[in-house]
Write a protein that holds these residues in place. Sequence first.
Motif, short mmCIF file in Angstrom:
data_model
loop_
_atom_site.label_atom_id
_atom_site.label_comp_id
_atom_site.label_asym_id
_atom_site.label_seq_id
_atom_site.Cartn_x
_atom_site.Cartn_y
_atom_site.Cartn_z
N ALA A 30 107.71 77.70 76.12
CA ALA A 30 108.70 76.66 76.44
C ALA A 30 109.62 76.38 75.26
O ALA A 30 110.84 76.33 75.41
CB ALA A 30 107.98 75.38 76.87
N ILE A 31 109.06 76.23 74.06
CA ILE A 31 109.89 75.90 72.90
C ILE A 31 110.77 77.10 72.50
O ILE A 31 111.90 76.96 72.05
CB ILE A 31 109.04 75.39 71.70
CG1 ILE A 31 109.86 74.53 70.74
CG2 ILE A 31 108.40 76.49 70.92
CD1 ILE A 31 110.05 73.13 71.17
N LEU A 32 110.24 78.29 72.75
CA LEU A 32 111.00 79.52 72.46
C LEU A 32 112.21 79.63 73.40
O LEU A 32 113.32 79.92 72.97
CB LEU A 32 110.06 80.70 72.67
CG LEU A 32 110.46 82.04 72.13
CD1 LEU A 32 110.53 81.99 70.62
CD2 LEU A 32 109.42 83.07 72.53
N LEU A 33 111.95 79.37 74.67
CA LEU A 33 112.99 79.52 75.69
C LEU A 33 114.04 78.41 75.57
O LEU A 33 115.24 78.67 75.64
CB LEU A 33 112.32 79.46 77.07
CG LEU A 33 113.17 79.69 78.30
CD1 LEU A 33 113.81 81.05 78.24
CD2 LEU A 33 112.32 79.59 79.56
N ARG A 34 113.57 77.20 75.35
CA ARG A 34 114.51 76.06 75.37
C ARG A 34 115.22 75.88 74.05
O ARG A 34 116.31 75.32 74.01
CB ARG A 34 113.76 74.78 75.71
CG ARG A 34 113.25 74.76 77.13
CD ARG A 34 112.36 73.56 77.33
NE ARG A 34 111.75 73.57 78.65
CZ ARG A 34 110.64 72.94 78.94
NH1 ARG A 34 110.01 72.24 78.02
NH2 ARG A 34 110.14 72.99 80.16
N GLU A 35 114.61 76.29 72.94
CA GLU A 35 115.18 75.93 71.66
C GLU A 35 115.35 77.09 70.67
O GLU A 35 116.45 77.46 70.31
CB GLU A 35 114.29 74.84 71.03
CG GLU A 35 114.93 74.07 69.93
CD GLU A 35 116.28 73.55 70.30
OE1 GLU A 35 116.44 72.92 71.36
OE2 GLU A 35 117.22 73.82 69.53
N LEU A 36 114.20 77.65 70.22
CA LEU A 36 114.27 78.55 69.08
C LEU A 36 114.94 79.89 69.40
O LEU A 36 115.65 80.43 68.55
CB LEU A 36 112.86 78.78 68.51
CG LEU A 36 112.28 77.57 67.78
CD1 LEU A 36 110.89 77.88 67.26
CD2 LEU A 36 113.15 77.15 66.62
N GLY A 37 114.72 80.42 70.60
CA GLY A 37 115.33 81.70 70.97
C GLY A 37 116.85 81.66 70.84
O GLY A 37 117.44 82.44 70.06
N PRO A 38 117.53 80.73 71.55
CA PRO A 38 118.99 80.67 71.45
C PRO A 38 119.49 80.39 70.02
O PRO A 38 120.48 80.98 69.59
CB PRO A 38 119.37 79.51 72.38
CG PRO A 38 118.24 79.38 73.33
CD PRO A 38 117.02 79.80 72.59
N VAL A 50 114.46 86.11 73.83
CA VAL A 50 113.38 85.30 74.43
C VAL A 50 112.28 86.20 74.98
O VAL A 50 111.09 85.99 74.72
CB VAL A 50 113.96 84.38 75.53
CG1 VAL A 50 112.84 83.80 76.38
CG2 VAL A 50 114.78 83.27 74.91
N PHE A 51 112.67 87.26 75.72
CA PHE A 51 111.65 88.13 76.32
C PHE A 51 110.90 88.93 75.27
O PHE A 51 109.68 89.10 75.36
CB PHE A 51 112.28 89.04 77.38
CG PHE A 51 112.49 88.33 78.69
CD1 PHE A 51 111.41 88.00 79.50
CD2 PHE A 51 113.75 87.94 79.10
CE1 PHE A 51 111.58 87.31 80.69
CE2 PHE A 51 113.94 87.25 80.28
CZ PHE A 51 112.85 86.93 81.08
N SER A 52 111.62 89.43 74.25
CA SER A 52 110.90 90.23 73.24
C SER A 52 110.00 89.34 72.39
O SER A 52 108.90 89.76 72.01
CB SER A 52 111.88 91.02 72.37
OG SER A 52 112.83 90.18 71.84
N SER A 53 110.43 88.09 72.10
CA SER A 53 109.56 87.17 71.34
C SER A 53 108.30 86.85 72.14
O SER A 53 107.20 86.79 71.59
CB SER A 53 110.26 85.86 71.04
OG SER A 53 111.37 86.07 70.27
#
Lengths: 259, 246
Positions: free
Chosen positions: B82-90, B152-155
């Motif tokens: 969730a945090i990766l998708l919503r925040e850190l990835g972008p 996001v997908f690779s992380s």
Amino acid sequence: MTLVARCAAEIRQRVAAAARFVRFALETVRGLRALPRLWQPFLDHLAHLGARSVPVTMMVAAFVGGIMAIQVELELRDFGAVSYLGGLSASVTFRTVGPALIAFLLAGRVGAYTAAELATMRVTEQIDALRVLGADPIEALVAPRFLAAAVASFLLLFCGLVATIAGGVIVASTRLGVAPERFLLRLPELVTTQSVVAGLCKSLLFGLTIAFVSCYRGFYAEGGAKGVGEAVRVGTVHSILSILALDAFLASLGFGGGR
Amino acid sequence: MNALARELRFFASIVGPLVTGQMFRHGRWRRCVDELYAVAVGTVPVLLAACAFLSVMLVSEFSFHMRLVLQQDSLVPGFSTAILLRELGPVVCAFLLAARVGAGYAAELATRKATEQLEALEAMGVDVGAFFLAPRLLAGAIGGCLLTIVGVFSSSAAAALFASTIIRRNPEDYFRFMWWMTHPRDLGIAAAKGAVFGALVVYLSLRAGMRAKPGSSGSGEAATQAVVGSSVAIFVADFLVTALAW
């Protein structure tokens, strides 16, 4: 040229680059011994890099605190555990997200300025001129900038981490309807001394990384005016990657009780 | 007043060709495809390395926080995704774009300006906005969006792999629970964030390049301005999008 010869040339080039990197690191550390003589340039660089970045860093850090409060509330809402909001968002921000995100900003501010300044000196042959005059450019130019960039980054990261808590409190009370006293309720319980020390140690290491990478890229810039832009570009990319790599390495070691 | 007029003129020169469709005439869209290749494909190796590091850090730190609050870390896949998708990835994608692409664009435009290449193009009747600026802005927005999705997908995949050694969770189990705290809407918002950040980074970088001082120092200064301006703008835009979307 055969494939084997090409591979050999590539390996030779990589080994030479690694040797240059290590030599630069050792010479920079050795150059720090001359700091008592270079106190004034160090203070000038510190004021130049640090003072001008304080307002922006504080503002951005407050935004980071606010963003993390919104995100953590979103995750806690389903569990009815909003009382943990302040403690958890402050802990996540202080030891995980805050140091990394603020360090990215500083890689763009402190790192880019340092790399551009040294690269401009390199391409305009000021560094060669210093060498001809018998001075050690690493001692005269790199050491004070390296220390100033590292100290400025650490102090800015520290100020930034404090501002993230303020940002979290403001956003929680104005947007999420969580009163400041409720936000701060579980802060002492979840933000442990271990977490604060972990966040500060990470800040120090990230500051040193930004300073070292930007000084190295700036000092060895080549190719005229285009080389200055290239030094800024490569310096910033490598700083961001180094910060993430260091963060992952520390996390995998269980730094700050992470495992 | 002059500064505002100059700002509006630059905005019109870069956005105008996109709105009027001028950028897509005479095969100019091919320039956008070329730029997209440079923006997106060139950034992928750096992005994949960054994502691998990010995933190790996230799994390990979220495990610490879950154990602190819930005394167990079974929710790590859901929370970290969730945090990766919503925040850190972008945000990580946007910073890599600012450093790799933004600084490059600013330095290149500043050099072209210093060597009077842009004036020469204008003298030949070429619209610099439609030819140079607008395709890059569009490529930045599309590239930012695509890179965010890739990131996001690779992380997430890397996190699933590393989770087996960090939190003793097998990848299959991790994959099963990673999406349960997120919605398809979150992926849409992450992609939108990527597009906004990409467009913003490219816009500010082109602006820094076009405003560079003539002379040899202009190129380095423009690259620095592009990185500095973009990094602040990313956080402000992130806060606004986050506050509006959730």
